[in-house]
Design a protein around this motif. Structure first.
Motif, mmCIF file in Angstrom:
data_model
loop_
_atom_site.group_PDB
_atom_site.id
_atom_site.type_symbol
_atom_site.label_atom_id
_atom_site.label_comp_id
_atom_site.label_asym_id
_atom_site.label_seq_id
_atom_site.Cartn_x
_atom_site.Cartn_y
_atom_site.Cartn_z
ATOM 1 N N SER A 1 16.471 20.836 -16.170
ATOM 2 C CA SER A 1 16.694 22.275 -16.012
ATOM 3 C C SER A 1 17.055 22.671 -14.590
ATOM 4 O O SER A 1 17.283 23.852 -14.310
ATOM 5 N N THR A 2 17.099 21.709 -13.678
ATOM 6 C CA THR A 2 17.445 21.981 -12.278
ATOM 7 C C THR A 2 18.959 22.050 -12.130
ATOM 8 O O THR A 2 19.676 21.155 -12.572
ATOM 9 N N THR A 3 19.420 23.130 -11.505
ATOM 10 C CA THR A 3 20.862 23.307 -11.340
ATOM 11 C C THR A 3 21.183 23.847 -9.947
ATOM 12 O O THR A 3 20.324 24.393 -9.256
ATOM 13 N N GLY A 4 22.442 23.702 -9.559
ATOM 14 C CA GLY A 4 22.926 24.289 -8.316
ATOM 15 C C GLY A 4 22.449 23.554 -7.070
ATOM 16 O O GLY A 4 21.798 22.510 -7.127
ATOM 17 N N GLY B 1 21.667 24.362 -2.483
ATOM 18 C CA GLY B 1 21.547 25.332 -1.403
ATOM 19 C C GLY B 1 20.848 26.596 -1.842
ATOM 20 O O GLY B 1 19.865 26.553 -2.593
ATOM 21 N N THR B 2 21.359 27.742 -1.415
ATOM 22 C CA THR B 2 20.728 29.016 -1.769
ATOM 23 C C THR B 2 20.903 29.358 -3.241
ATOM 24 O O THR B 2 20.220 30.242 -3.761
ATOM 25 N N ASP B 3 21.821 28.681 -3.921
ATOM 26 C CA ASP B 3 22.055 28.933 -5.343
ATOM 27 C C ASP B 3 21.245 28.001 -6.238
ATOM 28 O O ASP B 3 21.378 28.058 -7.461
ATOM 29 N N LYS B 4 20.429 27.180 -5.646
ATOM 30 C CA LYS B 4 19.699 26.201 -6.449
ATOM 31 C C LYS B 4 18.625 26.866 -7.301
ATOM 32 O O LYS B 4 17.906 27.768 -6.856
ATOM 33 N N VAL B 5 18.533 26.418 -8.536
ATOM 34 C CA VAL B 5 17.470 26.837 -9.446
ATOM 35 C C VAL B 5 16.665 25.587 -9.787
ATOM 36 O O VAL B 5 17.215 24.604 -10.295
ATOM 37 N N TYR B 6 15.384 25.619 -9.472
ATOM 38 C CA TYR B 6 14.518 24.471 -9.728
ATOM 39 C C TYR B 6 14.024 24.466 -11.169
ATOM 40 O O TYR B 6 13.814 25.521 -11.777
ATOM 41 N N GLY B 7 13.832 23.280 -11.695
ATOM 42 C CA GLY B 7 13.337 23.150 -13.060
ATOM 43 C C GLY B 7 11.910 23.630 -13.217
ATOM 44 O O GLY B 7 11.498 24.047 -14.302
ATOM 45 N N THR B 8 11.156 23.582 -12.115
ATOM 46 C CA THR B 8 9.786 24.085 -12.134
ATOM 47 C C THR B 8 9.373 24.435 -10.714
ATOM 48 O O THR B 8 10.092 24.109 -9.754
ATOM 49 N N TYR B 9 8.246 25.079 -10.586
ATOM 50 C CA TYR B 9 7.665 25.319 -9.276
ATOM 51 C C TYR B 9 6.191 24.961 -9.341
ATOM 52 O O TYR B 9 5.429 25.512 -10.142
ATOM 53 N N LYS C 1 10.811 14.469 -5.129
ATOM 54 C CA LYS C 1 11.832 13.467 -4.793
ATOM 55 C C LYS C 1 13.101 13.697 -5.601
ATOM 56 O O LYS C 1 14.221 13.522 -5.093
ATOM 57 N N ALA C 2 12.940 14.124 -6.839
ATOM 58 C CA ALA C 2 14.086 14.373 -7.712
ATOM 59 C C ALA C 2 14.729 15.725 -7.436
ATOM 60 O O ALA C 2 15.781 16.042 -8.013
ATOM 61 N N GLY C 3 14.113 16.538 -6.581
ATOM 62 C CA GLY C 3 14.646 17.855 -6.275
ATOM 63 C C GLY C 3 14.417 18.867 -7.378
ATOM 64 O O GLY C 3 15.075 19.910 -7.431
ATOM 65 N N ALA C 4 13.445 18.585 -8.253
ATOM 66 C CA ALA C 4 13.194 19.459 -9.399
ATOM 67 C C ALA C 4 12.164 20.543 -9.102
ATOM 68 O O ALA C 4 11.924 21.411 -9.938
ATOM 69 N N THR D 1 12.267 35.849 -9.774
ATOM 70 C CA THR D 1 13.665 35.990 -9.355
ATOM 71 C C THR D 1 14.571 34.959 -10.022
ATOM 72 O O THR D 1 15.757 34.884 -9.715
ATOM 73 N N GLY D 2 14.012 34.158 -10.921
ATOM 74 C CA GLY D 2 14.805 33.173 -11.644
ATOM 75 C C GLY D 2 15.130 31.929 -10.847
ATOM 76 O O GLY D 2 16.067 31.196 -11.172
ATOM 77 N N LYS D 3 14.322 31.661 -9.800
ATOM 78 C CA LYS D 3 14.544 30.457 -8.992
ATOM 79 C C LYS D 3 13.827 29.231 -9.548
ATOM 80 O O LYS D 3 14.013 28.123 -9.056
#
Length: 417
Positions: free
Chosen positions: A175-178, A180-188, A228-231, A251-253
Motif C-alpha cells: 500500500s506504500t506509494t509515491g 518525497g513529499t508525495d509519499k504515502v506510507y502503507g502504515t504508521y 527498511k522497506a520504506g513502508a 491527512t492520508g499519509k
C-alpha cells in the motif's frame, strides 16, 4: 460561557494562576460558584474533556470546572512534579495505571474506597487495575483497547478481518506509494514503546515486569523491517520531528494505523469540522497466528482526587459523575469508549454519525481478550523507564534487537530487582 484560562507557573509546584474572572474574596469561587480545577492534556484536541466538563456543569450549576491544560508528552512529568510540590489542583486525570500506582502508593491521592464499594463493580470495565491492596484512589471513565484503523481508499479491497502481523507487513508494503513529499506510507507505527512491546506481551503471554524479554524479538524485527522497506515513517524522524499519529492518518499519509479506540472520537470531530476527508474504518489488531481469536491490549483512563484538593467534595462529585452512567452516555455519544457499560451505552456509541458500524467494526469491538498495557506494581514505573530507554536505542539503530532486549533484562534485574 466565559472560561478562565489557567496558566501553569514555571515554579516547581506549577502553581495555578487564575486570571480574568471575578472571584470575590475566595480564590476558589467565581461568581458564587465553586471553581473546580481538573488537570488534563491537549484540551482542544481531546473532545471527551470538553463534553464531560460541559455535561457536569449542566447538572451541577453551582460548580465551574476549569481545565488545567498540559501538553500530552509532558503530562506525566508535570503532574508528578505538581503533586510532589503540594499543588492543589482538585481532580487529577490518570493517563495510565503506571502513573496511578506511583501516585496512589505515595499517598498523593485521596481515597475513594468507600465510594467504589457502593457501586456495581460489574458495570465498570477496567476497574480492577485501580485496586491497590483493597483500596481505590481513582475511578475509570474510559476503557480503551488497540485496534487497526485503515483508510478504505488506500487499502482498497484488502480483507482486514483476520490479519496476522505477517499479513499486515505485506499489506503495508503493497500500500506504500509515491516518494518525497508525495509519499504515502502503507502504515504508521507511532514512537511509543507499547506499539511493539505491549502488543508482543499481550499476544505471546510475555511478562513486562519479568526481566525476560525474548518474546519481543519478532515484533521488533517486523517494525524495523517496515522501516527498511520504506513502508512506515522512520522512528527517528517521527521522534525528532514530534510527528502526530493523527496528522499521518487524517491527512492520508498512512494507509493503516495501529492505535487505541480513543482515536475514533478525534477522527469523528475532525470529519465534522471539515478537517479530514479520509473515509476510514476499524479492524481487529493483527495477531501472531491466524486462529480466529483476537487478543489486544489496552488501558483504562481515570479521574482521581488530589489529596491536597481545595474542593475535595466537589472533586468527588465530578469523579463519580464522569465515571458513572451519565458520564459514560456523554462520551459514548462522541465516539469514546466508556468504562461504565450497558446495552444502551453501546447502542449510543455505534449510533454516532460517522462511526463505522459495519460487521467488521462491530467484530472489532468484541475482542476475545484485552490485556492490561502495563501490569500494576510498585516496580511498574521504574521498569517502564528502562523499557522506554532501550526501545529508543533499538528503534534508532543504536543497538541491535538482540542487544537491546538483553540489556532490558539485565537492567530490570539489576536496577529494579
Amino acid at each position: 460561557m466565559h472560561r478562565t484560562r489557567l496558566v501553569m507557573a514555571a515554579a516547581l509546584a506549577f502553581a495555578l494562576t487564575l486570571t480574568g474572572c471575578s472571584s470575590g474574596d475566595d480564590p476558589g469561587t467565581s461568581g458564587g460558584k465553586t471553581v473546580l480545577t481538573v488537570s488534563l492534556w491537549n484540551y482542544a484536541a481531546t473532545p471527551e474533556f470538553k463534553a464531560l466538563i460541559e455535561g457536569f456543569e449542566a447538572t451541577h450549576p453551582d460548580i465551574d470546572v476549569q481545565p488545567v491544560d498540559i501538553l500530552a508528552d509532558d503530562y506525566a512529568k508535570k503532574v508528578t512534579t505538581m503533586l510532589a510540590g503540594g499543588d492543589t489542583t482538585d481532580v487529577i486525570t490518570m493517563k495510565n495505571v503506571t502513573d496511578y500506582a506511583r501516585y496512589g502508593t505515595r499517598g498523593q491521592l485521596a481515597p475513594l474506597t468507600d465510594e467504589v464499594n457502593k457501586l456495581d463493580k460489574n458495570a465498570y470495565l477496567g476497574l480492577d487495575p485501580f485496586n491497590l491492596d483493597g483500596k481505590y484512589f481513582a475511578l475509570p471513565y474510559r476503557s480503551d483497547f488497540w485496534v487497526l484503523y485503515y483508510n478504505k481508499k488506500l487499502v482498497k479491497d484488502a480483507d482486514l478481518s483476520n490479519l496476522t502481523w505477517q499479513d499486515y507487513a505485506q499489506l503495508a508494503k503493497a500500500s506504500t506509494t509515491g516518494s518525497g513529499t508525495d509519499k504515502v506510507y502503507g502504515t504508521y507505527q507511532h514512537v511509543w514503546r507499547s506499539v511493539v512491546q505491549a502488543i508482543a506481551a499481550a499476544q505471546t503471554g510475555g511478562n513486562l515486569l519479568g526481566g525476560d524479554y525474548a518474546f519481543m524479538n519478532a515484533q521488533y524485527t517486523m517494525a524495523l523491517d517496515l522501516e527498511k522497506a520504506g513502508a512506515t515513517l522512520p522512528w527517528g524522524t517521527a521522534s525528532t520531528q514530534k510527528v502526530s499519529y493523527n496528522t499521518m492518518f487524517s491527512t492520508g499519509k498512512a494507509a493503516m494505523l495501529p492505535m487505541g479506540t480513543w482515536y475514533a472520537a478525534a477522527l469523528l470531530q475532525a470529519k465534522a469540522d471539515g478537517k479530514t476527508n479520509v473515509d476510514w474504518g476499524i479492524a481487529p489488531l493483527p495477531q501472531v497466528t491466524k486462529d480466529g481469536k483476537v487478543t489486544t491490549f489496552g488501558s483504562p483512563t481515570a479521574f482521581a482526587v488530589n489529596k491536597k484538593a481545595k474542593h475535595a467534595d466537589a472533586a468527588k462529585q465530578f469523579v463519580l459523575w464522569a465515571s458513572g452512567e451519565q458520564g459514560a452516555t456523554t462520551i459514548a455519544k462522541i465516539g469514546v469508549t466508556p468504562a461504565y457499560h450497558s446495552t444502551a451505552i453501546t447502542d449510543a456509541y455505534f449510533a454516532v454519525a460517522g462511526m463505522p458500524n459495519d460487521t467488521l467494526a462491530k467484530k472489532t469491538f468484541q475482542p476475545d481478550k484485552v490485556v492490561l498495557e502495563m501490569p500494576v506494581s510498585e516496580k511498574s514505573s521504574d521498569i517502564d523507564t528502562i523499557l522506554t530507554e532501550e526501545h529508543q536505542l533499538i528503534m534508532t539503530g543504536s543497538k541491535t534487537v538482540t542487544a537491546g532486549i538483553a540489556e532490558m533484562g539485565k537492567r530490570v534485574k539489576s536496577e529494579v530487582g
